[in-house]
Design an enzyme around this catalytic site. Structure first.
Site, PDB file in Angstrom:
ATOM      1  N   TYR A   1      45.199  37.749  25.524  1.00  0.00           N
ATOM      2  CA  TYR A   1      45.403  38.549  24.180  1.00  0.00           C
ATOM      3  C   TYR A   1      44.429  37.810  23.336  1.00  0.00           C
ATOM      4  O   TYR A   1      44.204  36.506  23.017  1.00  0.00           O
ATOM      5  CB  TYR A   1      46.730  38.465  23.802  1.00  0.00           C
ATOM      6  CG  TYR A   1      47.602  39.599  24.553  1.00  0.00           C
ATOM      7  CD1 TYR A   1      47.610  41.057  24.151  1.00  0.00           C
ATOM      8  CD2 TYR A   1      48.481  39.162  25.877  1.00  0.00           C
ATOM      9  CE1 TYR A   1      48.552  41.775  24.784  1.00  0.00           C
ATOM     10  CE2 TYR A   1      49.253  40.159  26.334  1.00  0.00           C
ATOM     11  CZ  TYR A   1      49.388  41.459  25.864  1.00  0.00           C
ATOM     12  OH  TYR A   1      50.065  42.474  26.500  1.00  0.00           O
TER      13      TYR A   1
ATOM     14  N   ASP B   1      52.214  47.402  23.029  1.00  0.00           N
ATOM     15  CA  ASP B   1      53.175  48.166  22.032  1.00  0.00           C
ATOM     16  C   ASP B   1      52.306  49.341  21.337  1.00  0.00           C
ATOM     17  O   ASP B   1      50.906  49.544  21.122  1.00  0.00           O
ATOM     18  CB  ASP B   1      53.657  47.348  20.823  1.00  0.00           C
ATOM     19  CG  ASP B   1      54.761  46.631  21.391  1.00  0.00           C
ATOM     20  OD1 ASP B   1      55.580  47.268  22.370  1.00  0.00           O
ATOM     21  OD2 ASP B   1      55.361  45.559  20.852  1.00  0.00           O
TER      22      ASP B   1
ATOM     23  N   ARG C   1      52.438  39.134  18.511  1.00  0.00           N
ATOM     24  CA  ARG C   1      52.408  39.426  17.236  1.00  0.00           C
ATOM     25  C   ARG C   1      53.558  38.718  16.360  1.00  0.00           C
ATOM     26  O   ARG C   1      53.204  38.371  14.976  1.00  0.00           O
ATOM     27  CB  ARG C   1      52.819  40.917  16.840  1.00  0.00           C
ATOM     28  CG  ARG C   1      51.409  41.742  17.587  1.00  0.00           C
ATOM     29  CD  ARG C   1      51.496  43.222  16.980  1.00  0.00           C
ATOM     30  NE  ARG C   1      52.622  43.866  17.789  1.00  0.00           N
ATOM     31  CZ  ARG C   1      53.485  44.500  17.053  1.00  0.00           C
ATOM     32  NH1 ARG C   1      53.550  44.730  16.021  1.00  0.00           N
ATOM     33  NH2 ARG C   1      54.514  45.377  17.802  1.00  0.00           N
TER      34      ARG C   1
ATOM     35  N   ARG D   1      52.877  46.531  29.048  1.00  0.00           N
ATOM     36  CA  ARG D   1      53.212  47.594  28.201  1.00  0.00           C
ATOM     37  C   ARG D   1      52.744  47.203  26.853  1.00  0.00           C
ATOM     38  O   ARG D   1      53.676  46.681  26.084  1.00  0.00           O
ATOM     39  CB  ARG D   1      54.779  47.962  28.263  1.00  0.00           C
ATOM     40  CG  ARG D   1      55.170  48.120  29.657  1.00  0.00           C
ATOM     41  CD  ARG D   1      56.656  48.413  29.784  1.00  0.00           C
ATOM     42  NE  ARG D   1      57.043  48.618  31.027  1.00  0.00           N
ATOM     43  CZ  ARG D   1      58.387  48.649  31.351  1.00  0.00           C
ATOM     44  NH1 ARG D   1      59.413  48.496  30.535  1.00  0.00           N
ATOM     45  NH2 ARG D   1      58.651  48.965  32.748  1.00  0.00           N
TER      46      ARG D   1
END
Lengths: 269, 269
Positions: free
Chosen positions: A109, A51, A196, A49
């Site tokens: 990522y 963001d 993040r 999921r």
């Protein structure tokens, strides 16, 4: 029949992947497009999921359909119903039991920083400005501590409470090219906001505000408040999801983006 | 006092650089921002008039002001009045006589193609899709014919009638990385739409629809109708403008983008 899709999107305009009541999301747009194409309600399940504002180069999703539909039709027909900032870049039929989230073995990522006074509009949609004088050696050294199994509670965003906050990181590397510094992280799973939050905290290390040993201590289940700020979403891209040899690389009209093989490939500006 | 600005923009939302009566342009937004900052009307002159949808990594512009204003204030103050997709990335005072267009010695443009079935939304704002099977060797060979002085009338868009259609091309090179193919062209000047028209015609060569000798014949003043289609604007970036040693490289908070030294530097996605 289970169908597996590879999906790319710019997250800029979306409240993230997951369907929500009062916001436009990528999952919603994808379900609407497939529903229009297939003329029946479709529910897709994504590998992760992402963001609000986070991009994906090769998100993976699956859905079930009780008939055979040509996979090239899913790609081109689905795209005809999608907005420009979402594209199905690959589709294939997979064996029963495939689950985009549960079958995933690892995800990659990438987070992009540009060390500059003024961020160019050519970079601003997919990167974040960082000070020119951050110490990349400090950041690199602290990042190496990420590899292995850790309790990442300190790096989980509120609303992302996880009963099991332990994740394994396989790779955590920085590459630099001119003013660009890219963080590439591969793990067996990620808590909400984890990448993040890691980048925001590593920037504190690079600014000399947090020592490496304090950073390492956060990896053993510290409180969220002990970590640094959360870096903005536009620098983050879900690069790929890997399912291992059992499920194959997936079919991908965009290249071979279904797996980690293409992870390092840039589409430079 | 003459001030020289280095300006970066995403052309996506603009009807090009040059001020127009009924459309929003980059020059207009820049003049409004400087006017608000300096509290007097400002007229800027750009090095080149990029077309609607064309981007700039380091466009150069000059304007006159009868007082001294700190150049860092021009950058940060000007940016405070500009939309996100336009940024002043450098400013300096230059000797009288500097003219952003007339003093320019060369300009570098880059055009990005991605050879794929489905263009990723991560690439679509700054690149254009091309067929996977275009013959890059044919394109490369034809592009080499561009170097030197030619009459580019066949590659000038309507509305860009030039009394003097002869331009000198210093560099015309393709680089490939995976599915990305980039055309890099440096010349002493460009007719309106020239780079996009060249790329569109080179794609005809790469598809086997035009032979190299026919392409080369177009470089000696053929009619516009003899050339191929015009490639779309979003693939094109004005990379830099060079003024030679007399005027210096300009001050540039974004790095050293005022000259060709940084031309090859990517800000990869």
């Amino acid at each position: 029949m289970v169908y597996r899709l590879t999906v790319a999107y710019r997250g800029t305009a979306y409240a993230g992947w997951q369907r929500q009541p009062n916001a436009v999301t990528v999952q919603q747009r994808l379900e609407e497009a497939l529903g229009n194409l297939l003329q029946e309600p479709v529910r897709v399940t994504g590998a992760g999921r992402t963001d609000a504002g986070v991009h994906a180069r090769a998100q993976v999703a699956h859905f079930e359909l009780d008939r055979i539909f040509p996979t090239s039709g899913l790609v081109h027909g689905g795209n005809a119903h999608l907005p420009d900032d979402i594209r199905i870049i690959g589709a294939c039929r997979v064996a029963p039991g495939f689950h985009a989230q549960r079958s995933a073995r690892s995800k990659g990522y990438r987070y992009r920083l540009i060390r500059t006074e003024v961020l160019s509009p050519l970079d601003a949609l997919f990167a974040v400005r960082a000070p020119r004088d951050i110490d990349m050696d400090l950041i690199r050294s602290a990042s190496a501590r990420l590899v292995g199994e850790h309790d990442f509670s300190a790096f989980a965003l509120a609303g992302g409470a996880h009963r099991q906050p332990v994740r394994r990181v396989f790779t955590a590397e920085w590459t630099e090219r001119g003013r660009l510094a890219e963080f590439f992280i591969v793990g067996n799973g990620f808590l909400r906001g984890m990448v993040r939050s890691l980048v925001g905290t590593l920037l504190e290390v690079g600014r000399g505000r947090m020592r490496e040993d304090a950073f390492a201590a956060l990896l053993e289940g510290a409180e969220r408040s002990a970590a640094g700020p959360t870096a903005p979403p536009q620098g983050l891209v879900l690069e790929w999801v890997d399912y291992g040899p059992d499920w194959g690389p997936g079919e991908d009209l965009y290249g071979t983006l279904g797996g980690p093989g293409e992870a390092g490939s840039p589409a430079p500006l």
